[in-house]
Design an enzyme around this catalytic site. Structure first.
Site, mmCIF file in Angstrom:
data_model
loop_
_atom_site.group_PDB
_atom_site.id
_atom_site.type_symbol
_atom_site.label_atom_id
_atom_site.label_comp_id
_atom_site.label_asym_id
_atom_site.label_seq_id
_atom_site.Cartn_x
_atom_site.Cartn_y
_atom_site.Cartn_z
ATOM 1 N N GLU A 178 0.818 -1.218 0.000
ATOM 2 C CA GLU A 178 0.000 0.000 0.000
ATOM 3 C C GLU A 178 0.852 1.269 0.000
ATOM 4 O O GLU A 178 1.232 1.772 1.057
ATOM 5 C CB GLU A 178 -0.934 0.024 1.220
ATOM 6 N N LYS A 220 -2.712 -2.007 -3.050
ATOM 7 C CA LYS A 220 -3.698 -1.098 -2.442
ATOM 8 C C LYS A 220 -3.153 0.303 -2.638
ATOM 9 O O LYS A 220 -2.044 0.618 -2.202
ATOM 10 C CB LYS A 220 -3.856 -1.423 -0.959
HETATM 11 P P1 13P Z 1 -8.951 4.524 4.585
HETATM 12 O O1 13P Z 1 -9.890 3.868 3.596
HETATM 13 O O2 13P Z 1 -9.655 5.128 5.751
HETATM 14 O O3 13P Z 1 -7.955 5.410 3.909
HETATM 15 O O4 13P Z 1 -8.122 3.342 5.259
HETATM 16 C C1 13P Z 1 -7.598 2.354 4.479
HETATM 17 C C2 13P Z 1 -6.356 1.848 5.080
HETATM 18 O O5 13P Z 1 -6.253 0.676 5.379
HETATM 19 C C3 13P Z 1 -5.234 2.774 5.277
HETATM 20 O O6 13P Z 1 -4.060 2.050 5.533
#
Ligand code: 13P
Length: 341
Positions: A178, A220
């Site tokens: 991510e 992600k």
């Molecule tokens: P948000 O959708 O609130 O941005 O959170 C997703 C997430 O896992 C951030 O690491």
């Protein structure tokens, strides 16, 4: 039977009409969320809140996996069933956040690097034993004018992401890599596009160098958006088109799915953007969601920390999950917002 090989686990997580619930808020983050409903962040309140989310009736219709936090994977539902077991029993794959948070990158003011590689091999083994089948590591890429992020700041983060992903696959866990290009600031959508493109290009170079299997990995990431404080923020169609263009330019076809974070967009915006992208189509990966705030915001607001509101909170979560499930195939309409859950 639950999938065990990396590619099948990854594929199941992006199954048709389903997405991932991110419920892995760290202690400071959950405290902030609880403050909005004026409740204290005690271990029992955190357990009770997650219990409400995970026992939501029919959640498995639209949720394929849940990302847990270290404390949560060790906690249990009110009836004594461990959370990971409870989810697994409903056909929802449990996952775990394994990074130790984004810290200031030394000598690079304004930039962050994510910590947590030390001792990670041992922790991954333990999490696998506790029932996790996938993991998540978040890198934070800030935008500030033309100078931030630096090339070095991006590479420091993508290198750490790739080291984490390799360790995760070694342990039999699907990594969700991510990199989040932050929405904060007055930057244009074009600036977000450029930084996201550079970040994702660097990430996939690093994943290849680290011998990470793409089939057993999920990406992600952020959508390509105007900065939160920009004038004339881009609308839904532009966001959808530019995000798809950026992903097509950077994400290899071997990745089974891209799951978006919501990153501070409202829940309705997050759903509308995902829906518009799936309406456009024409990409080789599944395009899905892994929302934290955009799935939980209405649920936590309805719950307010009261036992008597558990059903209302669950209805709110189910409704949001259902709308995002519809957005997976471009079947969401704004009128669905007001339908009864
Ligand atoms: P948000 O959708 O609130 O941005 O959170 C997703 C997430 O896992 C951030 O690491």
């Amino acid at each position: 039977m639950a999938a065990t090989d990396l590619a099948s686990i990854a594929k199941d997580l992006v199954a048709e009409n389903k997405g991932i619930l991110a419920a892995d808020e760290s202690f400071p983050t959950i405290e902030k969320r609880f403050k909005s409903i004026s409740i204290e962040s005690t271990e029992e309140n955190r357990r009770a809140y997650r219990d409400m989310l995970f026992t939501t009736p029919r959640l498995e219709e639209f949720i394929s996996g849940v990302i847990l936090f270290d404390e949560t994977i060790r906690q249990s539902s009110s009836d004594g069933t461990n959370f990971a077991e409870l989810l697994q029993g409903r056909g929802i794959t449990p996952g775990i956040k394994v990074d130790a948070g984004a810290k200031d990158l030394a000598l690079f003011p304004g930039e962050k690097v994510t910590e947590g590689l030390d001792g990670l091999r041992g922790r991954l083994k333990e999490y696998h034993g506790l029932g996790a089948r996938f993991t998540k590591w978040r890198a934070v890429i800030n935008i500030d004018g033309d100078q931030i992020p630096t090339n070095f700041g991006i590479t420091a983060n993508t290198h750490a992401l790739a080291r984490y992903a390799a360790l995760s696959q070694e342990a039999g866990l699907v990594p969700i890599v991510e990199p989040e290009v932050m929405m904060d600031g007055p930057h244009s959508i074009q600036r977000c596009y450029d930084v996201t493109e550079q970040t994702l290009t660097s990430l996939f170079e690093q994943l290849q160098l680290h011998r990470v299997s793409l089939e057993g990995t999920l990406l992600k990431t952020n959508m390509v958006l105007s900065g939160k404080d920009a004038n004339d923020r881009a609308g839904v169609e532009e966001v959808a088109r530019m995000t798809i263009d950026c992903l097509k330019a950077t994400v290899p076809a071997g990745i089974p799915g891209v799951v978006f974070l919501s990153g501070g967009q409202s829940d309705e915006e997050s759903t509308a953007h995902l829906n518009a992208m799936n309406q456009i189509g024409g990409f080789p990966w599944e395009l899905s969601f892994s929302y934290g705030r955009a799935l939980q915001a209405p649920a936590i607001a309805a719950w307010k920390g009261e036992e008597s509101n558990v059903e209302a909170g669950q209805r709110a979560l189910y409704h949001r999950a259902k709308l995002n499930g519809a957005a997976r195939s471009g079947g969401y309409t704004p009128e669905m917002e007001t339908e009864a859950a």
